[in-house]
Design a protein around this motif. Structure first.
Motif, PDB file in Angstrom:
ATOM      1  N   GLU A  25       0.832  -1.205   0.000  1.00 38.44           N
ATOM      2  CA  GLU A  25       0.000   0.000   0.000  1.00 38.44           C
ATOM      3  C   GLU A  25       0.863   1.250   0.000  1.00 38.44           C
ATOM      4  O   GLU A  25       0.479   2.280  -0.581  1.00 38.44           O
ATOM      5  CB  GLU A  25      -0.932  -0.022   1.206  1.00 38.44           C
ATOM      6  CG  GLU A  25      -1.993  -1.114   1.127  1.00 38.44           C
ATOM      7  CD  GLU A  25      -2.821  -1.211   2.393  1.00 38.44           C
ATOM      8  OE1 GLU A  25      -2.714  -0.307   3.247  1.00 38.44           O
ATOM      9  OE2 GLU A  25      -3.565  -2.193   2.542  1.00 38.44           O
TER      10      GLU A  25
ATOM     11  N   GLY B 275       0.975   3.993  -3.030  1.00 40.72           N
ATOM     12  CA  GLY B 275       0.148   4.955  -2.302  1.00 40.72           C
ATOM     13  C   GLY B 275      -0.462   6.027  -3.172  1.00 40.72           C
ATOM     14  O   GLY B 275      -1.436   6.659  -2.774  1.00 40.72           O
ATOM     15  N   ARG B 276       0.082   6.241  -4.374  1.00 38.46           N
ATOM     16  CA  ARG B 276      -0.460   7.274  -5.260  1.00 38.46           C
ATOM     17  C   ARG B 276      -1.318   6.682  -6.362  1.00 38.46           C
ATOM     18  O   ARG B 276      -1.689   7.388  -7.300  1.00 38.46           O
ATOM     19  CB  ARG B 276       0.686   8.089  -5.875  1.00 38.46           C
ATOM     20  CG  ARG B 276       1.502   8.849  -4.840  1.00 38.46           C
ATOM     21  CD  ARG B 276       2.542   9.737  -5.498  1.00 38.46           C
ATOM     22  NE  ARG B 276       3.270  10.516  -4.517  1.00 38.46           N
ATOM     23  CZ  ARG B 276       4.217  11.403  -4.809  1.00 38.46           C
ATOM     24  NH1 ARG B 276       4.532  11.604  -6.086  1.00 38.46           N
ATOM     25  NH2 ARG B 276       4.845  12.069  -3.871  1.00 38.46           N
ATOM     26  N   GLU B 277      -1.620   5.413  -6.261  1.00 39.15           N
ATOM     27  CA  GLU B 277      -2.427   4.745  -7.277  1.00 39.15           C
ATOM     28  C   GLU B 277      -3.766   4.330  -6.680  1.00 39.15           C
ATOM     29  O   GLU B 277      -4.011   4.468  -5.481  1.00 39.15           O
ATOM     30  CB  GLU B 277      -1.690   3.520  -7.829  1.00 39.15           C
ATOM     31  CG  GLU B 277      -0.262   3.783  -8.283  1.00 39.15           C
ATOM     32  CD  GLU B 277      -0.157   4.771  -9.431  1.00 39.15           C
ATOM     33  OE1 GLU B 277      -1.168   5.001 -10.126  1.00 39.15           O
ATOM     34  OE2 GLU B 277       0.944   5.320  -9.648  1.00 39.15           O
TER      35      GLU B 277
ATOM     36  N   ASN C 169      -9.797   2.169  -2.804  1.00 42.43           N
ATOM     37  CA  ASN C 169      -9.181   3.269  -2.076  1.00 42.43           C
ATOM     38  C   ASN C 169      -8.574   4.234  -3.083  1.00 42.43           C
ATOM     39  O   ASN C 169      -7.674   3.870  -3.840  1.00 42.43           O
ATOM     40  CB  ASN C 169      -8.103   2.754  -1.126  1.00 42.43           C
ATOM     41  CG  ASN C 169      -7.466   3.898  -0.337  1.00 42.43           C
ATOM     42  OD1 ASN C 169      -8.141   4.630   0.353  1.00 42.43           O
ATOM     43  ND2 ASN C 169      -6.164   4.053  -0.457  1.00 42.43           N
TER      44      ASN C 169
ATOM     45  N   PRO D  22      -6.426   7.585  -3.651  1.00 41.64           N
ATOM     46  CA  PRO D  22      -5.505   8.453  -2.913  1.00 41.64           C
ATOM     47  C   PRO D  22      -5.978   9.896  -2.919  1.00 41.64           C
ATOM     48  O   PRO D  22      -6.682  10.342  -3.825  1.00 41.64           O
ATOM     49  CB  PRO D  22      -4.189   8.292  -3.677  1.00 41.64           C
ATOM     50  CG  PRO D  22      -4.581   7.831  -5.036  1.00 41.64           C
ATOM     51  CD  PRO D  22      -5.814   6.999  -4.850  1.00 41.64           C
TER      52      PRO D  22
END
Length: 670
Positions: free
Chosen positions: A216, A220-222, A311, A313
């Motif tokens: 993750e 984290g930017r995807e 999710n 970002p």
């Protein structure tokens, strides 16, 4: 290694018998019945590299402090995410005479924490930071053998290659990064006499947790998709995790995802969301953003289903900006004024449309990533939400902005005329055709953007022709034989559910996959959080930013609670009427300026909604006092209304149903 249900003593006896057969009698590893292949094969590897089981120590010195610092620096990403897991794991085994250890991918111990009564014994065998525990140096041990085997390993007592390590029991699990490369090993070591059957399972779970955190963090930017075939497993360590870019291309998958989807890491770069699941990526993202905590049912290509959540970002989903401060009611206070809007210059831009609602902002962010790329855009949403304005903004921010933006509403044109409007025709192609012919919308948009609104209403026979145009990039006008090359950026919109239309045969499946390269769903007005900013924008458009007009708090509150069945189109019409009803000396829109049908539509709604209702108030005149004349009664009514309206002559005239000039005349002011 034998069945874990057997007692530690019985197990130790059988392992020592196996050691005698292997080390003293030369029995091959595959003949050691009580031993699992992992340990027996490790013994064989140790023999091959020249290790001697009877050695009093491994003879390997720990690395220097500077070397340890350098190794920790190289593994900073692993350490930063592992320290919390190490602490949590140690809390689970505190006071059991054990240590928790993290090594790098080569078996060098990076960190460790443990019970004081065991740490001193662990130091005797260099089970501490800076020590090397590779199998080729330390013989069979959980850390080194887990690296060699690339899987979780438990080594108990005499299963260790060196006799000097026989007092240990060790359970270790390798830690892999998102690309499947070994990053490190997580280990619990203790006294073999206190061996617990659950220790290996605890280490495996902790390694899974750490891998999940690393995955993750790396992506984290995807856009992350968490899934599992069983609903209750979503959110657990058993869930699969997939990472996608905004175009739906698969960037990474954790180990659980690979197992659940039966994939290998070599396949990842060849896949996208649409190849894994039988649903459009844009539809899934838009649906998930409406309720980020809800689970979606995702159909697999071969018929199975998984439950998933997404999710997004923060960088891809900007937080809603706070709404403008409420305008005080009445002209006694200073209401908030509208300022010149980004929309008031005659051009529609994403800056103009991005007025603070999170869902609209996310749709703009996603569409912006497609600007200048040969990927069709499909805009979904109710009638009146501003799909054409969104399409114009998409056109105006791209490299085709100086070329034509051509729109065709497939639902507003009779079916027998759509074909000629879209493809054009030569002179005399059919009865009633203009003799000079007609250039169709597709050719008109050449070099620019073609916007097909309500494409879900396009007749089936024309869908086939449109598909050929999109595939071949040429159009043949009616009555013509020579195809004409065309280059258009395609944007489509519909309020219909195209997936359902495909299922019922009302919309071609091949055309659906051609037009929905990226799908964005625009929220309805009743769902938006930026009503006040939209009101300010519309007023700026209607006044061309040249007039300073405010809106009363009463009206703004009503707008925020109203259901808006016609969405932004309905609000725009209501505010256009309100601005037109303002007198030259008025600068405040209140309830008396709103169209009466707005309240009629509200009262006809079947949905119970808590709302403020700024309806024009009744004129309650005091009872007659004796034989008053009609003029006296009229004057008293006028004075009462003027007092209630705070001296606002225009508002009082509207309530009385007369013009402002008539009211002045009746008051003797003319």
């Amino acid at each position: 290694m034998e069945n874990p249900l057997q007692s530690v003593e019985h197990r130790d006896v059988r392992v020592r018998d196996a050691r005698t057969a292997f080390f003293e009698q030369g029995a091959p590893a595959d003949a050691l019945v009580p031993m699992v292949g992992t340990v027996a094969n490790s013994w064989s590897r140790c023999i091959q590299v020249g290790l001697e089981a009877s050695a009093r120590s491994a003879g390997v010195d720990p690395v220097t402090d500077s070397q340890l610092r350098e190794t920790r620096d190289r593994n900073a990403f692993l350490l930063s995410h592992a320290r919390g897991v190490l602490s949590h794991l140690y809390e689970q085994i505190r006071s059991t005479g054990s240590v928790v250890i993290l090594s790098d991918g080569n078996g060098l111990v990076l960190e460790g924490m443990g019970d004081a009564d065991f740490v001193s014994r662990a130091d005797q065998v260099a089970l501490k930071a800076g020590a090397q525990w590779a199998e080729g140096l330390r013989g069979t041990n959980a850390i080194g053998t887990a690296i060699a085997e690339q899987r979780p390993v438990e080594v108990v007592g005499a299963e260790h290659f060196f006799d000097c390590n026989a007092f240990l029991t060790c359970s270790a699990s390798p830690i892999f990064d998102a690309g499947g490369q070994l990053m490190g090993v997580l280990d619990i070591s203790g006294d073999s006499r206190s061996h617990e059957r659950h220790t290996l399972g605890l280490v495996r779970m902790s390694a899974q947790l750490l891998e999940k955190r690393l995955f993750e963090a790396e992506f984290g930017r995807e856009i992350l998709v968490f899934f599992h075939p069983r609903m209750e497993y979503v959110g657990s360590l058993q869930e699969g995790v997939l990472a996608f870019n905004q175009g739906g291309e698969l960037l990474g998958a954790n180990r659980c995802a690979l197992e659940l989807l039966k994939l290998t890491r070599n396949m990842l770069r060849q896949l996208d969301f649409g190849l894994l699941f039988d649903q459009n990526f844009g539809v899934f993202v838009d649906r998930s953003m409406r309720d980020p905590h809800a689970l979606s049912s995702l159909p697999r290509r071969h018929g199975e289903r998984v439950y998933a959540r997404m999710n997004m970002p923060a960088a891809l989903m900007p937080a809603a900006r706070s709404a403008p401060p409420p305008a005080p009611t009445k002209i006694a206070a200073a209401p908030a004024r509208t300022s010149k809007s980004a929309c008031s210059d005659g051009r529609v831009s994403f800056d103009c449309l991005d007025t603070g609602d999170a869902r609209m902002g996310a749709a703009i962010q996603r569409a912006t990533r497609m600007v200048g790329k040969d990927i069709p855009l499909l805009i979904l949403g109710e009638s009146g939400v501003g799909k054409e304005m969104f399409a114009k903004a998409f056109h105006d921010v791209g490299p085709r902005r100086s070329a034509p933006f051509v729109a065709l509403n497939c639902a507003a044109i009779p079916e027998n005329l759509i074909e000629s409007e879209l493809f054009g025709y030569l002179g005399g192609a059919f009865t009633g055709a203009r003799k000079e012919g007609y250039t169709g919308k597709i050719q008109q948009a050449c070099g620019g953007t073609l916007f097909l609104d309500e494409i879900g209403d396009m007749p089936l026979n024309l869908q086939a022709r449109l598909l050929r145009v999109l595939q071949d990039r040429v159009v043949t006008p009616l009555g013509g034989a020579k195809p004409v090359p065309v280059d258009v950026s395609l944007v489509c919109a519909t309020h219909r559910n195209l997936v359902d239309a495909v299922k019922t045969g009302a919309f071609r499946q091949d055309l659906y996959y051609r037009v929905n390269g990226l799908t964005v769903t625009l929220p309805s007005l009743r769902e938006r959080t930026d009503i006040r900013a939209i009101v300010a924008n519309i007023i700026a458009i209607e006044t061309d930013g040249m007039r300073d007009i405010a809106v009363s708090e009463e009206v703004l509150t009503f707008f925020e609670r109203y259901r808006w069945p016609g969405n932004i189109r309905q609000m725009h019409n209501a505010l256009r009427v309100a601005v037109a009803l303002l007198d030259d000396d008025e600068d405040l829109i209140d309830s008396t300026h709103l169209p009466e049908e707005l309240f009629a539509m509200e009262s006809d709604s079947d949905e119970p909604v808590e709302r403020a209702e700024p309806r024009p108030r009744r004129i309650d005149v005091a009872p007659l006092q004796g034989a008053e004349s009609l003029e006296t009664i009229e004057k008293r009514a006028i004075e009462q209304v003027l007092e209630e309206e705070g001296g606002n002559v225009s508002a009082a005239a509207r309530r009385l149903g007369i013009s402002r000039n008539t009211l002045y005349r009746k008051l003797g002011r003319m």
